[in-house]
Scaffold this active site. Sequence first.
Site, PDB file in Angstrom:
ATOM      1  N   GLU A 261       0.885  -1.182   0.000  1.00 15.66           N
ATOM      2  CA  GLU A 261       0.000   0.000   0.000  1.00 15.66           C
ATOM      3  C   GLU A 261       0.910   1.216   0.000  1.00 15.66           C
ATOM      4  O   GLU A 261       1.392   1.644   1.045  1.00 15.66           O
ATOM      5  CB  GLU A 261      -0.868   0.014   1.264  1.00 15.66           C
ATOM      6  CG  GLU A 261      -1.865  -1.104   1.344  1.00 15.66           C
ATOM      7  CD  GLU A 261      -3.083  -0.848   0.480  1.00 15.66           C
ATOM      8  OE1 GLU A 261      -3.098   0.128  -0.292  1.00 15.66           O
ATOM      9  OE2 GLU A 261      -4.022  -1.641   0.568  1.00 15.66           O
ATOM     10  N   CYS A 295      -2.353   9.317   2.338  1.00 13.86           N
ATOM     11  CA  CYS A 295      -1.999   8.710   1.039  1.00 13.86           C
ATOM     12  C   CYS A 295      -3.023   9.106  -0.006  1.00 13.86           C
ATOM     13  O   CYS A 295      -2.723   9.159  -1.195  1.00 13.86           O
ATOM     14  CB  CYS A 295      -1.913   7.200   1.181  1.00 13.86           C
ATOM     15  SG  CYS A 295      -3.353   6.491   1.970  1.00 13.86           S
TER      16      CYS A 295
HETATM   17  P1  NAD Z   1       8.169   5.347   4.633  1.00 23.83           P
HETATM   18  O1  NAD Z   1       8.221   4.566   3.369  1.00 23.83           O
HETATM   19  O2  NAD Z   1       9.282   6.262   4.934  1.00 23.83           O
HETATM   20  O3  NAD Z   1       8.101   4.323   5.882  1.00 23.83           O
HETATM   21  C1  NAD Z   1       7.050   3.415   6.034  1.00 23.83           C
HETATM   22  C2  NAD Z   1       7.491   2.231   6.868  1.00 23.83           C
HETATM   23  O4  NAD Z   1       8.412   1.439   6.115  1.00 23.83           O
HETATM   24  C3  NAD Z   1       8.218   2.589   8.161  1.00 23.83           C
HETATM   25  O5  NAD Z   1       7.831   1.681   9.158  1.00 23.83           O
HETATM   26  C4  NAD Z   1       9.685   2.411   7.796  1.00 23.83           C
HETATM   27  O6  NAD Z   1      10.501   2.119   8.883  1.00 23.83           O
HETATM   28  C5  NAD Z   1       9.601   1.228   6.855  1.00 23.83           C
HETATM   29  N1  NAD Z   1      10.671   1.136   5.850  1.00 23.83           N
HETATM   30  C6  NAD Z   1      11.279   2.150   5.187  1.00 23.83           C
HETATM   31  N2  NAD Z   1      12.132   1.654   4.274  1.00 23.83           N
HETATM   32  C7  NAD Z   1      12.070   0.305   4.366  1.00 23.83           C
HETATM   33  C8  NAD Z   1      12.704  -0.779   3.672  1.00 23.83           C
HETATM   34  N3  NAD Z   1      13.609  -0.566   2.716  1.00 23.83           N
HETATM   35  N4  NAD Z   1      12.388  -2.055   4.012  1.00 23.83           N
HETATM   36  C9  NAD Z   1      11.464  -2.301   4.967  1.00 23.83           C
HETATM   37  N5  NAD Z   1      10.841  -1.314   5.663  1.00 23.83           N
HETATM   38  C10 NAD Z   1      11.137  -0.037   5.359  1.00 23.83           C
HETATM   39  O7  NAD Z   1       6.759   6.102   4.637  1.00 23.83           O
HETATM   40  P2  NAD Z   1       6.208   7.218   5.653  1.00 23.83           P
HETATM   41  O8  NAD Z   1       6.915   8.499   5.422  1.00 23.83           O
HETATM   42  O9  NAD Z   1       6.149   6.661   7.035  1.00 23.83           O
HETATM   43  O10 NAD Z   1       4.690   7.349   5.143  1.00 23.83           O
HETATM   44  C11 NAD Z   1       4.275   8.143   4.082  1.00 23.83           C
HETATM   45  C12 NAD Z   1       4.084   7.316   2.825  1.00 23.83           C
HETATM   46  O11 NAD Z   1       3.184   6.240   3.052  1.00 23.83           O
HETATM   47  C13 NAD Z   1       3.450   8.126   1.701  1.00 23.83           C
HETATM   48  O12 NAD Z   1       4.072   7.797   0.499  1.00 23.83           O
HETATM   49  C14 NAD Z   1       1.998   7.650   1.705  1.00 23.83           C
HETATM   50  O13 NAD Z   1       1.322   7.839   0.489  1.00 23.83           O
HETATM   51  C15 NAD Z   1       2.162   6.206   2.049  1.00 23.83           C
HETATM   52  N6  NAD Z   1       0.940   5.624   2.581  1.00 23.83           N
HETATM   53  C16 NAD Z   1       0.211   4.798   1.769  1.00 23.83           C
HETATM   54  C17 NAD Z   1      -0.986   4.260   2.221  1.00 23.83           C
HETATM   55  C18 NAD Z   1      -1.812   3.357   1.336  1.00 23.83           C
HETATM   56  O14 NAD Z   1      -2.680   2.690   1.866  1.00 23.83           O
HETATM   57  N7  NAD Z   1      -1.587   3.300   0.050  1.00 23.83           N
HETATM   58  C19 NAD Z   1      -1.435   4.543   3.515  1.00 23.83           C
HETATM   59  C20 NAD Z   1      -0.661   5.378   4.327  1.00 23.83           C
HETATM   60  C21 NAD Z   1       0.528   5.911   3.841  1.00 23.83           C
END
Ligand code: NAD
Length: 505
Positions: A261, A295
């Site tokens: 997601e 998102c």
């Molecule tokens: P992010 O990608 O920085 O982090 C999200 C999570 O992933 C955190 O727990 C982080 O520690 C982990 N993470 C980061 N890199 C990783 C890797 N290489 N391997 C495994 N885990 C990893 O995102 P954020 O800044 O916390 O959130 C914002 C983003 O999330 C925006 O792009 C938003 O659109 C998206 N989002 C999408 C949805 C959806 O349902 N489509 C819902 C909420 C947020």
Amino acid sequence: MEQTLKKLGIEPLNAGTFDGSWSKVSSGTQISTSSPINGAELAKIATSTDEDYERVIAAASDCFKQWRTYPAPKRGDVVREIGDALRDNKQALGELVTIEMGKILPEGLGEVQEAIDIADFAVGLSRQLYGNTMHSERAQHRMYEQWHPLGNVGVITAFNFPVAVWAWNAMIAAVCGDTVVWKPSEVTPLCAIAVTKIVGEVAKHHGFPALFTLLTGDGPAIGQRMAADRRFPLISATGSCRMGRSVGETVAKRLGRSLLELGGNNAVIVLDDADLELVVRAVLFGAVGTAGQRCTTTRRLIVHNTVLDKVTKRLVEAYKQVPIGNPLESSTLMGPLVNEQAVKAYQQAVARVAAEGGEILYGGRLVEGAASSLYVMPTLVKANAGMDLLKEETFAPILYIVGVDSIEEAIAVQNGVDQGLSSAIFTSDLRKAERFLSHAGSDCGIANVNIGTSGAEIGGAFGGEKDTGGGREAGSDSWKAYMRRQTNTVNWGSDLPLAQGIKFG
Ligand code: NAD
């Protein structure tokens, strides 16, 4: 703030690992979390060590062996009690979401309500995990399919929905017979600790203390390790496209399953026959709500040129009225961005506008005299479809307005980005609305008519196409991602006929 933390059992220094009981706070390095409201430190958290990681997986794997034998409707009973426990703690948890993440309190409470709603949904689902039966081509044979629990589900979550996204996954996974290991965002660990304390009590009471476990880290390392770990048949990851690409690749390499997601770049199309009253209200909520950190936030407004000036003027007027400030106060509509990194991304995008041929119509700067440097002005940009900025998801309240001459052009602009999460059209013309919803219309996972792009209900399957990752969570038949399908053929006759009429020997 202190009272809220106290009510939820948050200490100045907290264990970040839960394997059925909380780890010692002396283990692991410590991270600190602060409130974007005023920058004050809220608490410290001891992150999970390598040993913690192994202990959590072992406990969850043991728990799975028991939990999967517990009948699904009984699993539903446990989830019902979890929903009740979340109800009892709704106010405090909603406040914590606001304090740690910065969204306004009605949205913080709404997020906890979403967790309660999905628990209710999952309770009903626990009696509806249906498989099909098929007519066999062979006499005296019965064919059917059944759905079995999958195992440990790894749930990696983003900062912007620090409670609800876990609940979408965890409540459904639990009734499906899976155990859930949560790796929350390092930006919002307290929400995860508070939720785990609440649901952990219920699960323990029923004899399944490691049903919902927790690992916290200070970066991507634990999530990366989970993605590579075969003991997770499914990794459900919510966050940026960058993160999803990495997780998707790692999980695919071991032929595991991932449910992704990821980022959105959502557009609202406004046609010349749209009800502009609805447009202004929906766009305001979609673009300014959660300070542009959903998102599903509306990032692009694609307007028929005949109403472009009118819509733009009304939006500028509406933007002037948005009260920005402390998200705990009831008069506030927009709180701060989550951290300095988010402010930097906002400023970098704003700085590129003119160079790319756009014009800032409103905002584009920090709020003067705010309680911290994280308060930014919601921003309106007169843009053109060719701007690179329009192709990116800047996680901040910036809305790009583009003029078009037809619905065809509008749909082409809308679909002309890599992401495919949410979309909407405003029109009073049924034919145009249906055109937008048809196979040749919006290419997004969510397509709405006369409502905005954000604020989905849990009853529908939630997720998006293209770089948004293709996963679906929450309602409809999303539960199938959390189970394994088995096709069964039973021969109750005394012959052994082969399929396709094959004669052998
Ligand atoms: P992010 O990608 O920085 O982090 C999200 C999570 O992933 C955190 O727990 C982080 O520690 C982990 N993470 C980061 N890199 C990783 C890797 N290489 N391997 C495994 N885990 C990893 O995102 P954020 O800044 O916390 O959130 C914002 C983003 O999330 C925006 O792009 C938003 O659109 C998206 N989002 C999408 C949805 C959806 O349902 N489509 C819902 C909420 C947020």
